[in-house]
Structures are given as structure tokens and as C-alpha cells.
Design an enzyme around this catalytic site. Structure first.
Site, short mmCIF file in Angstrom:
data_model
loop_
_atom_site.label_atom_id
_atom_site.label_comp_id
_atom_site.label_asym_id
_atom_site.label_seq_id
_atom_site.Cartn_x
_atom_site.Cartn_y
_atom_site.Cartn_z
N LYS A 1 -45.11 -18.20 -36.65
CA LYS A 1 -44.49 -17.82 -35.31
C LYS A 1 -44.74 -18.90 -34.40
O LYS A 1 -45.84 -19.49 -34.32
CB LYS A 1 -45.12 -16.39 -34.56
CG LYS A 1 -44.72 -16.29 -33.22
CD LYS A 1 -45.27 -14.68 -32.80
CE LYS A 1 -46.63 -14.67 -32.20
NZ LYS A 1 -47.02 -15.55 -30.78
N GLU B 1 -42.96 -11.58 -24.55
CA GLU B 1 -44.36 -10.89 -23.79
C GLU B 1 -44.15 -11.00 -22.41
O GLU B 1 -43.84 -12.00 -21.62
CB GLU B 1 -45.49 -12.03 -24.36
CG GLU B 1 -46.79 -11.57 -23.81
CD GLU B 1 -47.89 -12.45 -24.62
OE1 GLU B 1 -47.71 -13.19 -25.39
OE2 GLU B 1 -49.09 -12.13 -23.86
N GLU C 1 -44.54 -20.47 -30.14
CA GLU C 1 -44.08 -20.37 -28.75
C GLU C 1 -43.03 -21.38 -28.24
O GLU C 1 -43.24 -22.58 -28.41
CB GLU C 1 -45.34 -20.17 -27.93
CG GLU C 1 -46.26 -19.21 -28.24
CD GLU C 1 -47.87 -19.24 -27.26
OE1 GLU C 1 -47.68 -19.96 -26.50
OE2 GLU C 1 -48.49 -18.42 -27.67
N ASP D 1 -49.53 -17.37 -36.65
CA ASP D 1 -49.09 -18.02 -35.33
C ASP D 1 -49.46 -19.81 -35.76
O ASP D 1 -50.58 -20.00 -36.34
CB ASP D 1 -50.14 -17.91 -34.32
CG ASP D 1 -49.32 -17.25 -33.06
OD1 ASP D 1 -48.19 -17.16 -32.95
OD2 ASP D 1 -50.14 -16.24 -32.45
N ASP E 1 -52.86 -16.18 -32.61
CA ASP E 1 -54.02 -17.19 -32.05
C ASP E 1 -54.75 -16.55 -31.14
O ASP E 1 -55.70 -17.19 -30.39
CB ASP E 1 -53.14 -18.53 -31.80
CG ASP E 1 -52.16 -18.28 -30.59
OD1 ASP E 1 -51.98 -17.09 -30.17
OD2 ASP E 1 -51.72 -19.31 -30.09
N SER E 2 -54.47 -15.34 -30.71
CA SER E 2 -55.36 -14.39 -29.83
C SER E 2 -56.64 -14.28 -30.73
O SER E 2 -57.69 -13.98 -29.67
CB SER E 2 -54.69 -12.92 -29.58
OG SER E 2 -54.32 -12.64 -30.82
#
Ligand code: KIV
Length: 272
Positions: A121, A190, A123, A91, A52-53
Site C-alpha cells: 500500500k 481515510e 499513500e 505499507d 505503518d501505524s
């Protein structure tokens, strides 16, 4: 532990687990479009993260929060079309899974069905346990993401190193164990201290992929545009720049513009 490097025609979630068992480090990079993914895949990078970057890198947002599920599916399907060997992990964007497990499953199914990605993925640790469980029960592989979790940036307030204090480090280890027990096939760590990251990698059977987490983990991930030096204003300590594409591309664009204005381009060989 064997040191012989096995050739993988197609990297799967099981291949990554096997690589950890064999002591082979895992390489992962981001990609958001067909052309970049094609180069990354052909270079033999084990896994591609449609992160999602993309919200920052492709769309120019300040954070990863604004990117939508539809936009992630667009990026992911472009990447999947380019990949023959790399595992493609996508993501789940902010807002597509935090509210309830049913919504989380619906979002994960859309990613898998509409993009053709191989895994998703998410978070977070124990707070998203019901959603992870539901997604795994549907047969969708899940990669966890702990430490600095950019979707929670407004809770943290800064992008500095996480889990330096004992309480947060303890919670991170517990969260990693929870994700492993649930059945996540891998976890991204991270921006956490290298010593803590190694401790997690030593205690957890699934691969720990680090970004700013030191050399003691099972693999590394970087944002491709950062390691290529396209995003020249971003230089955290963990980032190794392999090229300085901002400067190289800028020089090429300036030269092109000069050539057009001076009527040097196109010449007689560059026309019909
Ligand atoms: O979105 C992303 O690129 C990521 C990496 C930084 C791990 O989550």
C-alpha cells in the site's frame, strides 16, 4: 448484483474486486505480529493491513514517519506466518518510495521477497504515479491510499477530516481515477466526508476501503488495537470499540501483581 456470500479459501486481490462486484462488503483490520494476526485471520477477516501505524501502536512514535523498511518487513513476515486465509497488504513506509520510482520498486520488491506479503500500500495520488506504475509493471499488486495520508502529516498540520472543500474533493476524485487507471486493485480512503467517499466508490470499479469514510464505500478498515480498546486515549468519531481491553488488561495485571506479592500465586497446583 448477487447477494449470495461466496466462501473464499484464500482471499486474493481478485477476491476483493469480486466482492465489490457482488455487493459484499470487505472487512480489513491491522496486525503487526504473529499472535494478533493468527486471531484476525482465524476470525475470517478478509484482509490484514500491516500498516505503518505500527510506528505509533508498536513503537510508540508520535507519527508514522520514523518506521523503517526493515521494521515493516519484520512486522509483515510475522503476520504472513500466521495467515492462512486473509490477504496480507503491507505499507511502504515513509522515505521508501517518495524519492524516485527505482527506489520505490526496490522497496516493494524487498517487502514481497523478504516478508511474503501479498500486496503493498502506498499513500498519494498522481504525484507518485511513476512509482506506482513501475511497481505494478513488476507484477506487485498496489493498494492506494487517499484522503488523510498520515505520512504527510507535517504538510497537513492536523489529523482533521480531509477534502471538505470542493477543490480538494475534486483532486481526490481525480487521484482515485488515476489509481484505478494505473491498475491499483483497491484504494483506502481515510477520514473524508461520507458523501464524497460514496461518490468515489460509485464511480470507481475497484474496492474502496474506508476508515472514517462512512458506510457508502465497499469495505472498512480499523486499527485493531483501537477497536479492541487497547489505545484508550484515542477516540475519533469513526471508531467503534468492540472491547475495552485497556481496562481489562490493566485489571488482570494489577491482580497478578497483588497475587505475587500476597504469595497467592503460584499455588500448589501451579508448580512442579
Ligand atoms: O497504517 C495504517 O494502519 C493505515 C490505516 C489507518 C488505513 O494506513
Amino acid at each position: 448484483m448477487s447477494t449470495a456470500k461466496k466462501e473464499y479459501k484464500r482471499v486474493t486481490t481478485n477476491s476483493l474486486i469480486e466482492m465489490k462486484k457482488n455487493g459484499e462488503k470487505i472487512s480489513m483490520l491491522t496486525a503487526y505480529d504473529y499472535t494478533m494476526a493468527k486471531i484476525v485471520d482465524a476470525a475470517g477477516v478478509d484482509a490484514i493491513l500491516v500498516g505503518d501505524s505500527a510506528s505509533n501502536v508498536m513503537a510508540g512514535h508520535e507519527t508514522t514517519l520514523p518506521i523503517t523498511l526493515d521494521e515493516m518487513i519484520y512486522h509483515a513476515s510475522s503476520v504472513v506466518r500466521a495467515c492462512h486465509r486473509s490477504l496480507v497488504v503491507v505499507d511502504l513506509p515513509f522515505g521508501s518510495y517518495q524519492s524516485d520510482p527505482k527506489k520505490a520498486l526496490r522497496s516493494a520488491i524487498r517487502i514481497m521477497k523478504e516478508s511474503g506479503g501479498h500486496a503493498i500500500k502506498m499513500e498519494g495520488g498522481k504525484e507518485i504515479k511513476p512509482s506506482i506504475k513501475r511497481i505494478l509493471n513488476a507484477g506487485i499488486p498496489v493498494m492506494g491510499h487517499l484522503g488523510l495520508t498520515p505520512q504527510s502529516i507535517y504538510k497537513f498540520g492536523t489529523y482533521t477530516v480531509r477534502a471538505k472543500e470542493e477543490a480538494e474533493a475534486k483532486k481526490l476524485i481525480e487521484d482515485a481515477k488515476t489509481l484505478e487507471k494505473l491498475g491499483c486493485f483497491s484504494i483506502v480512503l481515510e477520514k473524508v466526508p461520507a458523501e464524497l467517499a460514496k461518490k468515489v466508490a460509485d464511480q470507481i470499479s475497484v474496492p474502496i476501503i474506508g476508515i472514517g469514510a462512512g458506510a457508502g464505500v465497499d469495505g472498512q478498515v480499523l486499527v485493531t488495537h483501537d477497536m479492541l480498546g487497547m489505545t484508550h486515549e484515542f477516540h475519533p468519531r469513526f471508531l467503534r470499540r468492540y472491547l475495552n481491553l485497556f481496562e481489562d488488561m490493566s485489571n488482570a495485571f494489577q491482580q497478578y501483581s497483588k497475587d505475587v506479592k500476597s504469595k497467592d500465586f503460584p499455588n500448589e497446583h501451579e508448580q512442579y
